[in-house]
Design a protein around this motif. Structure first.
Motif, PDB file in Angstrom:
ATOM      1  N   UNK A  83       0.821  -1.216   0.000  1.00 35.83           N
ATOM      2  CA  UNK A  83       0.000   0.000   0.000  1.00 35.83           C
ATOM      3  C   UNK A  83       0.858   1.271   0.000  1.00 35.83           C
ATOM      4  N   UNK A  84       2.183   1.115  -0.152  1.00 38.58           N
ATOM      5  CA  UNK A  84       3.064   2.294   0.007  1.00 38.58           C
ATOM      6  C   UNK A  84       2.786   3.396  -1.019  1.00 38.58           C
ATOM      7  N   UNK A  85       2.515   3.003  -2.265  1.00 44.14           N
ATOM      8  CA  UNK A  85       2.282   4.045  -3.281  1.00 44.14           C
ATOM      9  C   UNK A  85       1.018   4.828  -2.918  1.00 44.14           C
ATOM     10  N   UNK A  86      -0.018   4.109  -2.450  1.00 44.94           N
ATOM     11  CA  UNK A  86      -1.255   4.791  -2.016  1.00 44.94           C
ATOM     12  C   UNK A  86      -0.961   5.714  -0.838  1.00 44.94           C
ATOM     13  N   UNK A  87      -0.189   5.202   0.130  1.00 47.19           N
ATOM     14  CA  UNK A  87       0.123   6.005   1.313  1.00 47.19           C
ATOM     15  C   UNK A  87       0.915   7.257   0.910  1.00 47.19           C
ATOM     16  N   UNK A  88       1.853   7.086  -0.021  1.00 50.60           N
ATOM     17  CA  UNK A  88       2.660   8.232  -0.462  1.00 50.60           C
ATOM     18  C   UNK A  88       1.821   9.227  -1.257  1.00 50.60           C
ATOM     19  N   UNK A  89       0.803   8.719  -1.975  1.00 56.77           N
ATOM     20  CA  UNK A  89      -0.105   9.651  -2.675  1.00 56.77           C
ATOM     21  C   UNK A  89      -0.845  10.489  -1.650  1.00 56.77           C
ATOM     22  N   UNK A  90      -1.273   9.827  -0.544  1.00 60.03           N
ATOM     23  CA  UNK A  90      -1.959  10.576   0.523  1.00 60.03           C
ATOM     24  C   UNK A  90      -0.994  11.583   1.161  1.00 60.03           C
ATOM     25  N   UNK A  91       0.283  11.186   1.246  1.00 57.47           N
ATOM     26  CA  UNK A  91       1.300  12.106   1.796  1.00 57.47           C
ATOM     27  C   UNK A  91       1.435  13.341   0.908  1.00 57.47           C
ATOM     28  N   UNK A  92       1.262  13.143  -0.387  1.00 58.29           N
ATOM     29  CA  UNK A  92       1.256  14.272  -1.317  1.00 58.29           C
ATOM     30  C   UNK A  92       2.571  14.439  -2.058  1.00 58.29           C
ATOM     31  N   UNK A  93       2.495  14.340  -3.379  1.00 59.52           N
ATOM     32  CA  UNK A  93       3.704  14.436  -4.213  1.00 59.52           C
ATOM     33  C   UNK A  93       4.453  15.746  -3.945  1.00 59.52           C
TER      34      UNK A  93
END
Ligand SMILES: NC(=O)c1ccc[n+]([C@@H]2O[C@H](COP(=O)([O-])OP(=O)(O)OC[C@H]3O[C@@H](n4cnc5c(N)ncnc54)[C@H](OP(=O)(O)O)[C@@H]3O)[C@@H](O)[C@H]2O)c1
Length: 227
Positions: A83-93
């Motif tokens: 789920x890391x890519x999803x979590x990083x998207x939530x973190x915000x590019x």
């Protein structure tokens, strides 16, 4: 230094606790802070719920993944690898742009119970996927090849003289992470494996690690490259 940790599991807690002890300003990110604090059940390894740990570490702030990425001059990805890519998207590019991102995650399939199986191959890795998805982040893969309890406190074994690998495409970012590993955490054998394609190798340490766990019946071991 302001450090944002994405992840409330064993890894996030271990890294956050050590960095806070060293007087860094640490903010741990989660999907929903209120829901994370409301959880009552132990985690998958039987550790007490996050709230209990948080009460014992009042200096560590809790926020969303975006809060953690915004806060951090340095950001740590300690989320479930699948789920890391999803979590990083939530973190915000935009919140990750230009920042060193230490990626500790392993992408695993837990759907068939223990042991989990890697979701990566020899031709790609989670670290590279993260770097492609967030090109302005400075991804350094590290610390994903040992148990969480050793990552920030390697001195528990062999005085810290066992091996941690780093790899990444940004030499300055690797230097900063290597300094954190040696000076803050006490690692004495950091091996720079080169660019981020080396994450293909370090993410595949897990199968032998799991076999060793089964044989040794303890997670308190690590690899040492003797040369
Ligand atoms: N445990 C170890 O000893 C160890 C050793 C080496 C490497 N690693 C790697 O380090 C990472 C963290 O491991 P861990 O055991 O500390 O915790 P984990 O249970 O693998 O991951 C927990 C974190 O993942 C987030 N997460 C889970 N599903 C999500 C989703 N669908 N969307 C967004 N975020 C999600 C959770 O968010 P919430 O906070 O919102 O619940 C939580 O913060 C993993 O990738 C693991 O493979 C772990």
């Amino acid at each position: 230094m302001r450090i944002g940790i994405l992840g409330t599991g064993m890894v996030g807690k271990a890294i956050a606790a050590r960095l806070a002890e060293l007087d860094h300003e640490v903010l741990v990110g989660t999907r929903d802070p209120a829901a994370t604090l409301a959880r009552d059940e132990p985690d998958r390894y039987g550790n007490p719920p996050f709230r209990v740990w948080h009460e014992q570490h009042p200096g560590v702030k809790l926020g969303t993944f975006a809060d953690a990425a915004t806060h951090g001059e340095l950001v740590v990805n300690a989320t479930a690898g699948a789920a890391s890519i999803d979590a990083l998207r939530l973190a915000g590019e935009a919140n990750l742009a230009g920042k060193v991102l230490i990626d500790i995650a392993n992408a695993l399939d837990h759907s068939r119970g223990m042991p989990p199986t890697p979701l990566v191959s020899t031709t790609d890795s989670l670290g590279e996927r993260i770097q492609r998805a967030f090109p302005a982040a400075r991804v350094v893969k590290a610390l994903n090849t040992m148990n969480a309890l050793l990552m920030a406190d390697p001195g528990q074994l062999a005085g810290g003289d066992h091996t941690v690998f780093v790899c990444g495409d940004d030499p300055e970012a690797k230097t900063l992470v290597t300094r954190l590993l040696t000076d803050a955490f006490g690692w004495r054998d950091v091996i720079d494996l080169g660019d981020l394609t080396a994450a293909r190798a370090t993410e595949l340490v897990l199968p032998i690690w799991l076999r060793l766990l089964g044989t040794l019946q303890t997670p308190m071991f690590n690899l040492k490259v003797v040369r």
